[in-house]
Design a protein around this motif. Structure first.
Motif: not given
Length: 535
Positions: A48-49, A51-58, A109-120, A127-133
């Motif tokens: 999924h996208c 969103v860790s960089t969306l710290d827009d305010g306290d 997605c504006q800031n990359g993706w977060v991947y589930d690494n429980s299986t792989f 490595e090179w974000d080969l998802v979506c578009s």
């Protein structure tokens, strides 16, 4: 006395042939390790996208990871976070339990993706974000590899018919290992794809030369067994791949591990014999006599060669234009072999297209990818045993045509099974996979029996080229599900049925002597060695 008669006299299925099979087992188990490697090396984990960089305010900055995901990423109909979309602005109302975000605008997605690494833990996708578009670039890694195999097949076929099976196998061993290791240490996507292309080109030599070398050393009565036993190498390699990928879930290390048996293959190459059939067809009687003597000694049949000289061997193979250099062009010069080449090309395209369409889609059946791969590998052994008895009793042509038609039937039936019925879908997929594997196993043996010795490697190289053309396109067909979700299945089904019908036009080769020259195809002399003695 014909070469097949000599081979029967010195035991066409003895210790010499067993040694040949075992030596080549080492290299052939690496084939499924690379041909099916994309199932694990290029697997697409849940994502999924970011969103860790969306710290827009306290307020937003104090939210937990789950809360950030709730206000930053929309959900799909099944309740999972969207893989490729995020809200253009945080939807804070979600924190109070409100889901009123129908009119909220979304963006890629504006800031990359977060991947589930429980299986792989890592794949080329992460490595090179080969998802979506960029998901087409993920499929392109398999396509580049199979284009390499497609180019390597006719190249190695031509060179091994020109210079012999044995030296080209060594070239294939060494180049496959080198390019595989280089691909594992690639620093960019482009370099990786290029190295995978050359890896595929090099592995094509092992794929087509090894099976021809085996079949050419077995007597007529044991040719079916030779074709089936060497196909078991693929099954063993498939099992090994499943285990390796489960314990080694980092893609760079996995490439190195699945390629490591080639080191042993290079060391064992010195004990590989050259094809005596090829040597005789090219007028090298002394070398052929040397290897035939080796075979007789190992099989304890030296007395049979007491009165046979190199000149006798040379005279046993009568054919026009013995000194002629054959190329792929010779497969299309005369009527009968032209028809044979066209039909085998079509059948090979269908066999490879449908086989890899099923094999490279292990995530589409609702099970864990390792479990699906294990089931696919497990079903191969009993299926191949059944194929052996069918080929011995019924023949190659009905076996090949029937396997392809049944593959198409299974694919057709699976189109009407809902995706949540994973058990039924998996059963149909396993049946389709087993029939597809049967068609592959039969066709390798069938092709070596159809083409004459002087162009056998050229023939196998040409058919392998056409097959890999089908394989190269096969992964990309899955992208058509965005047009219509059933379109890939319809295409795979149609190709399987069409190629099965073409297979019914091929001549039967059960219990027939291997043709040595193109003249044997144009003026066939049908002889059954089980019904009468070869003179």
């Amino acid at each position: 006395m014909k070469f097949d008669s000599i081979l029967s006299e010195i035991n066409g299925f003895g210790k010499f042939q067993i040694k040949l099979v075992l030596i080549q087992l080492i290299s052939r188990i690496t084939l499924p390790g690379h041909f099916l490697l994309n199932n694990f090396m290029a697997a697409v984990p849940s994502h999924h996208c970011n969103v860790s960089t969306l710290d827009d305010g306290d307020v937003f900055g104090n939210l937990t990871r789950e809360q950030k995901l709730a206000v930053g990423v929309p959900v799909e109909q099944d309740g999972t976070p969207s893989s490729c979309q995020m809200f253009s602005k945080p939807q804070y109302q979600h924190l109070s339990g409100s889901n009123s975000s129908e009119n909220a605008s979304t963006v890629q997605c504006q800031n990359g993706w977060v991947y589930d690494n429980s299986t792989f833990k890592s794949t080329v996708v992460t490595e090179w974000d080969l998802v979506c578009s960029r998901k087409g670039m993920d499929k392109a890694t398999a396509t580049a590899f199979f284009i390499g195999v497609m180019c390597g097949a006719p190249l190695f076929g031509f060179l091994s018919d020109r210079y012999g099976r044995r030296p080209l196998l060594l070239v294939s061993y060494m180049s496959s290992l080198m390019f595989a290791v280089l691909s594992a240490f690639s620093t960019s996507y482009v370099v990786f794809v290029i190295m995978r292309f050359f890896t595929g080109m090099s592995l094509a030599g092992i794929s087509i030369i090894s099976i021809v070398l085996n079949v050419e050393w077995f007597s007529i009565n044991h040719r079916t067994f030779a074709g089936i036993i060497i196909s078991m190498d693929w099954t063993i390699g498939n099992w090994i791949l499943t285990g390796m990928s489960y314990y080694v879930n980092q893609w760079r290390l996995l490439i190195v591990v699945v390629s490591s048996p080639l080191i042993l293959s290079i060391m064992a190459w010195r004990w590989l014999p050259e094809s005596a059939r090829w040597l005789l067809a090219n007028g090298k009687a002394d070398a052929a006599h040397h290897y035939i003597t080796q075979c007789a000694k190992m099989n304890n049949r030296t007395k049979c060669l007491a009165s046979i000289t190199p000149m006798d061997l040379l005279e046993s193979e009568q054919g026009e234009n013995r000194d002629k250099r054959y190329t792929v062009v010779d497969l299309f010069k005369t009527p009968n072999i032209r028809n044979l080449s066209i039909c085998t090309g079509i059948v090979w395209y269908g066999v490879a297209f449908t086989y890899y369409g099923i094999s490279l889609n292990i995530t589409g059946f609702g099970l864990n990818p390792y479990l699906t791969q294990f089931i696919f590998a497990f079903i191969e052994m009993p299926m191949k045993i059944g194929v052996y008895f069918f080929l011995e009793k019924v023949g190659r042509r009905p076996g090949e045509a029937g396997a392809l038609l049944l593959t198409g039937l299974c694919l057709f039936a699976n189109m009407f099974v809902a995706k949540d019925k994973w058990a039924i879908r998996t059963v149909m997929a396993v049946l389709g996979k087993s029939m597809s594997e049967a068609s592959f196993t039969i066709m390798f043996l069938y092709t070596t029996e159809l083409y004459p010795t002087v162009v056998r490697q050229n023939g196998l190289g040409y058919t392998s080229f056409v097959a890999r053309l089908g394989v190269s396109i096969s992964p990309l067909i899955m992208l058509l599900e965005d047009v219509w979700h059933l379109l890939p299945a319809v295409i795979y089904c149609a190709v399987a049925v069409g190629s099965g019908l073409v297979a019914s036009l091929l001549p039967e080769t059960l219990n027939k002597r291997l043709p040595e020259y193109i003249e044997d195809i144009e003026k066939p002399r049908v002889q059954s060695t089980r019904k009468k003695e070869i003179q």
